[in-house]
Design a protein around this motif. Structure first.
Motif, PDB file in Angstrom:
ATOM      1  N   HIS A 254      46.752  51.520  44.147  1.00 31.45           N
ATOM      2  CA  HIS A 254      48.047  50.924  43.990  1.00 31.45           C
ATOM      3  C   HIS A 254      48.009  49.893  42.658  1.00 31.45           C
ATOM      4  O   HIS A 254      48.822  49.425  42.284  1.00 31.45           O
ATOM      5  CB  HIS A 254      48.459  50.296  44.894  1.00 31.45           C
ATOM      6  CG  HIS A 254      49.206  50.952  46.460  1.00 31.45           C
ATOM      7  ND1 HIS A 254      48.670  52.051  47.170  1.00 31.45           N
ATOM      8  CD2 HIS A 254      50.410  51.141  46.570  1.00 31.45           C
ATOM      9  CE1 HIS A 254      49.269  52.359  47.695  1.00 31.45           C
ATOM     10  NE2 HIS A 254      50.688  52.180  47.231  1.00 31.45           N
ATOM     11  N   GLY A 255      46.679  50.024  42.110  1.00 32.07           N
ATOM     12  CA  GLY A 255      46.529  49.008  40.865  1.00 32.07           C
ATOM     13  C   GLY A 255      45.776  47.777  41.325  1.00 32.07           C
ATOM     14  O   GLY A 255      45.626  46.981  40.117  1.00 32.07           O
ATOM     15  N   TYR A 256      45.380  47.113  42.139  1.00 33.93           N
ATOM     16  CA  TYR A 256      44.758  46.162  42.634  1.00 33.93           C
ATOM     17  C   TYR A 256      43.497  46.042  42.183  1.00 33.93           C
ATOM     18  O   TYR A 256      42.815  47.149  42.027  1.00 33.93           O
ATOM     19  CB  TYR A 256      44.939  45.451  43.899  1.00 33.93           C
ATOM     20  CG  TYR A 256      46.470  45.184  44.463  1.00 33.93           C
ATOM     21  CD1 TYR A 256      46.804  43.902  44.342  1.00 33.93           C
ATOM     22  CD2 TYR A 256      47.260  46.080  44.987  1.00 33.93           C
ATOM     23  CE1 TYR A 256      48.047  43.409  44.643  1.00 33.93           C
ATOM     24  CE2 TYR A 256      48.383  46.063  45.233  1.00 33.93           C
ATOM     25  CZ  TYR A 256      48.978  44.686  45.199  1.00 33.93           C
ATOM     26  OH  TYR A 256      50.223  44.279  45.632  1.00 33.93           O
ATOM     27  N   ALA A 257      42.840  45.140  41.612  1.00 31.18           N
ATOM     28  CA  ALA A 257      41.357  44.823  41.337  1.00 31.18           C
ATOM     29  C   ALA A 257      40.701  44.261  42.547  1.00 31.18           C
ATOM     30  O   ALA A 257      40.620  43.248  42.933  1.00 31.18           O
ATOM     31  CB  ALA A 257      41.085  43.746  40.068  1.00 31.18           C
ATOM     32  N   VAL A 258      40.097  45.280  43.206  1.00 29.29           N
ATOM     33  CA  VAL A 258      39.593  45.204  44.675  1.00 29.29           C
ATOM     34  C   VAL A 258      38.183  44.542  44.480  1.00 29.29           C
ATOM     35  O   VAL A 258      37.285  45.201  44.027  1.00 29.29           O
ATOM     36  CB  VAL A 258      39.614  46.448  45.396  1.00 29.29           C
ATOM     37  CG1 VAL A 258      39.084  45.937  46.909  1.00 29.29           C
ATOM     38  CG2 VAL A 258      40.996  46.594  45.401  1.00 29.29           C
ATOM     39  N   SER A 259      37.598  43.452  45.240  1.00 32.56           N
ATOM     40  CA  SER A 259      36.157  43.097  45.623  1.00 32.56           C
ATOM     41  C   SER A 259      36.030  42.799  47.112  1.00 32.56           C
ATOM     42  O   SER A 259      36.702  42.449  47.825  1.00 32.56           O
ATOM     43  CB  SER A 259      36.238  41.830  44.979  1.00 32.56           C
ATOM     44  OG  SER A 259      34.821  41.521  45.097  1.00 32.56           O
ATOM     45  N   VAL A 260      34.911  43.543  47.410  1.00 38.35           N
ATOM     46  CA  VAL A 260      34.435  43.679  48.719  1.00 38.35           C
ATOM     47  C   VAL A 260      32.925  43.012  48.588  1.00 38.35           C
ATOM     48  O   VAL A 260      31.787  43.706  48.714  1.00 38.35           O
ATOM     49  CB  VAL A 260      34.327  45.000  49.378  1.00 38.35           C
ATOM     50  CG1 VAL A 260      34.054  44.772  50.845  1.00 38.35           C
ATOM     51  CG2 VAL A 260      35.506  45.670  49.008  1.00 38.35           C
ATOM     52  N   PRO A 261      32.683  41.609  48.556  1.00 39.73           N
ATOM     53  CA  PRO A 261      31.510  41.024  48.048  1.00 39.73           C
ATOM     54  C   PRO A 261      30.548  41.200  49.436  1.00 39.73           C
ATOM     55  O   PRO A 261      29.267  41.207  48.947  1.00 39.73           O
ATOM     56  CB  PRO A 261      31.847  39.567  47.746  1.00 39.73           C
ATOM     57  CG  PRO A 261      33.190  39.449  48.680  1.00 39.73           C
ATOM     58  CD  PRO A 261      33.962  40.826  48.520  1.00 39.73           C
TER      59      PRO A 261
END
Length: 281
Positions: free
Chosen positions: A29-36
């Motif tokens: 959907h265009g989000y900048a995703v981070s899964v730290p």
């Protein structure tokens, strides 16, 4: 145009890969995703099960500080999305003025909840506490079939640090099934660690599964009521026939779809316009 950052925070007993479906869906959907992930977390759940590394002494304060440092590293405040203990951390950070908005899915309250019968319990001290296959089925994946529960266990289940479990109340005596919802709601009502009155904080969405056996629906409803005096946006969504695995089981897409729609309704789209620079600069 700038992408809106999203930080996904997992809870105890689950690997960061439990967010893989959400990461893919939000990125599409265009989000900048981070899964730290957590400090020193191995790339796979199997790797963590072989050796949790620095998790042995990890408590709630250290885990919250770890994620605070990550959130502060962004140029723009990210959307915070957390599950279980991660939902509590998302609430703590939003209450501290961090994050553009927060979504707390089956969030544990700061004082923890009284464990139901069959919950993992151990004495205080360092080390980790595994979640057995049977307890995972009973407590986490109770709303899905046997085969799916077994697959979810192999893919996502990891041991949890005992200091964190103690901070979350899992070292207390277990309650009987009839008492669990009442005791859990009472525990949530003494939620004093989170700033619930801040009128300037970003929007907050609380999500519960009505078949959840770790964070009963009554807990999330009690937490929601604590925000009643705040003029800031606070919403509650209850999913029928869903358990604690609602973020990574076969029904997770419907939950993520609701969160995406909620973000859009609150003006938090996947991209934002860069501010125009004054002429002559």
């Amino acid at each position: 145009m700038k992408q809106t950052p999203v930080v996904l925070i997992h809870g105890a007993w689950f690997h960061r890969s439990s967010w893989e479906g959400w990461a893919e869906q939000f990125a599409s959907h265009g989000y900048a995703v981070s899964v730290p992930g957590w400090p020193g977390e191995a790339p796979t759940a199997a790797g963590v099960r072989r050796g949790p590394g620095p998790w042995h002494g990890l408590g709630l304060a250290a885990l919250t500080a770890h994620h605070e440092r990550i959130v502060r590293s962004f140029d723009d405040p990210p959307v915070l999305i957390g599950h279980s203990a991660g939902g509590l951390i998302a609430r703590l950070l939003l209450g501290a003025g961090l994050g553009r908005a927060a979504v707390a899915l089956a969030p544990l309250p700061p004082g923890g909840v009284r464990p139901v019968e069959g919950s993992p319990q151990d004495g205080p001290g360092p080390g980790t506490e595994p979640l057995t296959r049977g307890r995972f089925r009973h407590l986490v994946a109770n709303a899905v079939g046997e085969r799916e529960a077994a697959e979810l266990f192999e893919r996502y289940a990891v041991p949890a640090p005992r200091p964190l479990l103690a901070d979350l109340g899992f070292d207390r005596p277990a309650a009987g099934p009839a008492d669990t919802a009442v005791d859990a709601a009472a525990d949530a009502a003494v939620d004093t660690a989170v700033n619930t009155a801040d009128p300037a904080r970003g929007p907050l969405l609380l999500v519960s599964g009505q078949e959840d056996r770790i964070v009963p629906d009554a807990v999330t409803r009690a937490v929601y009521k604590l925000y009643g005096d705040s003029p800031a946006v606070t919403d509650l969504k209850q999913f029928a026939d869903r358990g604690h695995s609602l973020v990574f089981d076969g029904g997770r897409r419907a939950v993520a779809d609701h969160v995406l729609a909620w973000l859009a309704a609150n003006g938090i789209g996947a991209v934002t316009q860069d501010r125009a620079r004054p002429s002559g600069l």
